[in-house]
Design a protein around this motif. Sequence first.
Motif, short mmCIF file in Angstrom:
data_model
loop_
_atom_site.label_atom_id
_atom_site.label_comp_id
_atom_site.label_asym_id
_atom_site.label_seq_id
_atom_site.Cartn_x
_atom_site.Cartn_y
_atom_site.Cartn_z
N GLY A 100 0.71 4.35 -1.36
CA GLY A 100 -0.55 4.79 -1.91
C GLY A 100 -1.84 4.43 -1.23
O GLY A 100 -2.81 5.18 -1.33
N ARG B 139 0.42 8.60 -4.28
CA ARG B 139 -0.54 7.65 -4.87
C ARG B 139 -0.18 7.38 -6.34
O ARG B 139 -0.32 6.26 -6.82
CB ARG B 139 -1.96 8.17 -4.75
N SER C 20 2.61 5.02 -6.34
CA SER C 20 2.07 3.71 -6.01
C SER C 20 1.48 3.05 -7.25
O SER C 20 1.72 1.86 -7.52
CB SER C 20 0.99 3.85 -4.93
#
Length: 132
Positions: free
Chosen positions: A24, A52, A55
């Motif tokens: 991310g 992301r 993440s």
Amino acid sequence: MNERKNYPLITAVVLIIPIALGYGLNPELADGIFAFGFDFVADTPDQKNIFRAISGLYLGMVGLWWTGIRNPAYWHAATVSLAVFMLGLAAGRILSFLVDGLPSINFIGGTVAEILLGVWAVQSLRTHQNNN
């Protein structure tokens, strides 16, 4: 407090933080890692958004596991979540093996690690269930 019961949580925190950050924080760096190790490049905003989000999910789980390490009142919830997280990832990968075929050795190794860590968390729950 029995420190040994925290070993699966500590191991997960140490292993998952770099993976989460790789997914991310720096998509360009992650692209290079995935292109080299996994024959995959996240090159659209939607693909980067997925990484992301993953993440964030991983770091959120790390936060719960860390809380369970630091505060015995949260140890059980943290360890249950670790078992569900790891064994859930492994189950999805195994389903993919059956439906899509075998992936690279990197993903096979990751699946083995997820199974081992998930089983370790379950064993820790069984061993330390009355120590909270």
